[in-house]
Design a protein around this motif. Structure first.
Motif, PDB file in Angstrom:
ATOM      1  N   ILE A  50       2.951  73.131  87.255  1.00  0.00           N
ATOM      2  CA  ILE A  50       2.779  71.679  87.251  1.00  0.00           C
ATOM      3  C   ILE A  50       2.804  71.227  85.799  1.00  0.00           C
ATOM      4  O   ILE A  50       1.933  71.585  85.013  1.00  0.00           O
ATOM      5  CB  ILE A  50       1.466  71.260  87.929  1.00  0.00           C
ATOM      6  N   LEU A  51       3.850  70.458  85.436  1.00  0.00           N
ATOM      7  CA  LEU A  51       3.982  69.933  84.081  1.00  0.00           C
ATOM      8  C   LEU A  51       3.601  68.459  84.015  1.00  0.00           C
ATOM      9  O   LEU A  51       3.094  67.990  83.019  1.00  0.00           O
ATOM     10  CB  LEU A  51       5.411  70.118  83.563  1.00  0.00           C
ATOM     11  N   ALA A  52       3.892  67.710  85.062  1.00  0.00           N
ATOM     12  CA  ALA A  52       3.572  66.284  85.095  1.00  0.00           C
ATOM     13  C   ALA A  52       2.062  66.109  85.222  1.00  0.00           C
ATOM     14  O   ALA A  52       1.397  66.889  85.896  1.00  0.00           O
ATOM     15  CB  ALA A  52       4.267  65.619  86.280  1.00  0.00           C
ATOM     16  N   ASN A  53       1.547  65.102  84.553  1.00  0.00           N
ATOM     17  CA  ASN A  53       0.130  64.795  84.721  1.00  0.00           C
ATOM     18  C   ASN A  53      -0.104  64.256  86.124  1.00  0.00           C
ATOM     19  O   ASN A  53       0.719  63.521  86.662  1.00  0.00           O
ATOM     20  CB  ASN A  53      -0.316  63.739  83.704  1.00  0.00           C
ATOM     21  N   ASN A  54      -1.219  64.639  86.719  1.00  0.00           N
ATOM     22  CA  ASN A  54      -1.617  64.066  88.002  1.00  0.00           C
ATOM     23  C   ASN A  54      -2.118  62.655  87.743  1.00  0.00           C
ATOM     24  O   ASN A  54      -2.628  62.364  86.668  1.00  0.00           O
ATOM     25  CB  ASN A  54      -2.737  64.900  88.635  1.00  0.00           C
ATOM     26  N   ILE A  55      -1.972  61.781  88.722  1.00  0.00           N
ATOM     27  CA  ILE A  55      -2.515  60.438  88.560  1.00  0.00           C
ATOM     28  C   ILE A  55      -3.423  60.108  89.740  1.00  0.00           C
ATOM     29  O   ILE A  55      -3.160  60.509  90.863  1.00  0.00           O
ATOM     30  CB  ILE A  55      -1.427  59.358  88.368  1.00  0.00           C
ATOM     31  N   ALA A  69       2.577  66.518  91.353  1.00  0.00           N
ATOM     32  CA  ALA A  69       3.965  66.946  91.520  1.00  0.00           C
ATOM     33  C   ALA A  69       4.161  68.280  90.822  1.00  0.00           C
ATOM     34  O   ALA A  69       3.582  68.525  89.765  1.00  0.00           O
ATOM     35  CB  ALA A  69       4.909  65.903  90.935  1.00  0.00           C
ATOM     36  N   ASP A  70       4.994  69.143  91.413  1.00  0.00           N
ATOM     37  CA  ASP A  70       5.231  70.443  90.780  1.00  0.00           C
ATOM     38  C   ASP A  70       6.686  70.591  90.348  1.00  0.00           C
ATOM     39  O   ASP A  70       7.519  69.722  90.584  1.00  0.00           O
ATOM     40  CB  ASP A  70       4.763  71.598  91.669  1.00  0.00           C
ATOM     41  N   ASN A  71       6.954  71.709  89.716  1.00  0.00           N
ATOM     42  CA  ASN A  71       8.270  71.938  89.147  1.00  0.00           C
ATOM     43  C   ASN A  71       9.330  72.318  90.178  1.00  0.00           C
ATOM     44  O   ASN A  71      10.480  72.530  89.825  1.00  0.00           O
ATOM     45  CB  ASN A  71       8.208  72.986  88.040  1.00  0.00           C
ATOM     46  N   HIS A  72       8.975  72.396  91.438  1.00  0.00           N
ATOM     47  CA  HIS A  72       9.972  72.558  92.496  1.00  0.00           C
ATOM     48  C   HIS A  72      10.175  71.241  93.230  1.00  0.00           C
ATOM     49  O   HIS A  72      10.701  71.219  94.340  1.00  0.00           O
ATOM     50  CB  HIS A  72       9.570  73.674  93.463  1.00  0.00           C
TER      51      HIS A  72
END
Length: 181
Positions: A10-15, A33-36
């Motif tokens: 997981i690279l995107a910050n959670n909101i 969101a994850d990298n897949h």
């Protein structure tokens, strides 16, 4: 016992968004969101999945990711005025989703809006932002591992008409192939 949402990076910050109206009630949601390119809306109080969907990925030769798969790495954006969640997937498609249900938002193209010209070279790593007064969202691109000759850009999307209204391309001198830009 531990519960894992995903085994992918997981690279995107959670909101976290409070008081989203849906199903006749208000709920606090956590978007992850994850990298897949798996996108989840979780009930922030219970951790239960409210909805999930898998968007597009790009398979690159860059080894920044364990299996060279790039999905959602830029942080999504929630627009409270419209109830939309905006996110760019690994295929370079900008999605506007109904945050409460995960369905494509009313008035948005059912296949999303392509905002990355060449998903094999360019990717959206940065978080999204919105000029709500003018309805304009700048979407930045960058390269995978600086492979190949890419040209980063900043696409300006009118979120009211789901169109790219302007593009700024970063002018770059001809660097060696492994320098990217």
């Amino acid at each position: 016992a531990s519960k894992y949402l995903t085994t992918e990076p997981i690279l995107a910050n959670n909101i976290w968004v409070s008081s989203i109206a849906g199903g006749g009630a208000y709920v606090d949601l956590l978007f992850a969101a994850d990298n897949h390119a798996d996108l989840y809306a979780l009930d922030a109080q219970t951790g239960a999945t409210v909805w999930s969907k898998t968007l597009g990925v790009e398979h690159a030769t860059c080894t920044d990711m364990p299996d060279e798969t790039f999905g959602i790495t830029g942080t999504p954006l929630f627009d409270r005025a419209t109830g939309r969640l905006y996110v760019v997937d690994g295929a370079g498609i900008l999605w506007a989703l109904n945050a409460a249900s995960g369905a494509v938002a009313s008035g948005w193209p059912s296949a999303g809006l392509k905002v990355v010209t060449n998903a094999a070279l360019d990717h959206v790593y940065g978080g999204l932002n919105l000029d709500a007064v003018h309805g304009i969202m700048p979407v930045p691109t960058a390269s995978y591992c600086d492979d190949g000759h890419w040209t980063g850009s900043l696409n300006f999307v009118n979120v009211n008409s789901a169109t790219i209204v302007d593009t700024f391309v970063f002018a770059t001198p001809p660097y060696p192939a492994n320098w990217g830009g």
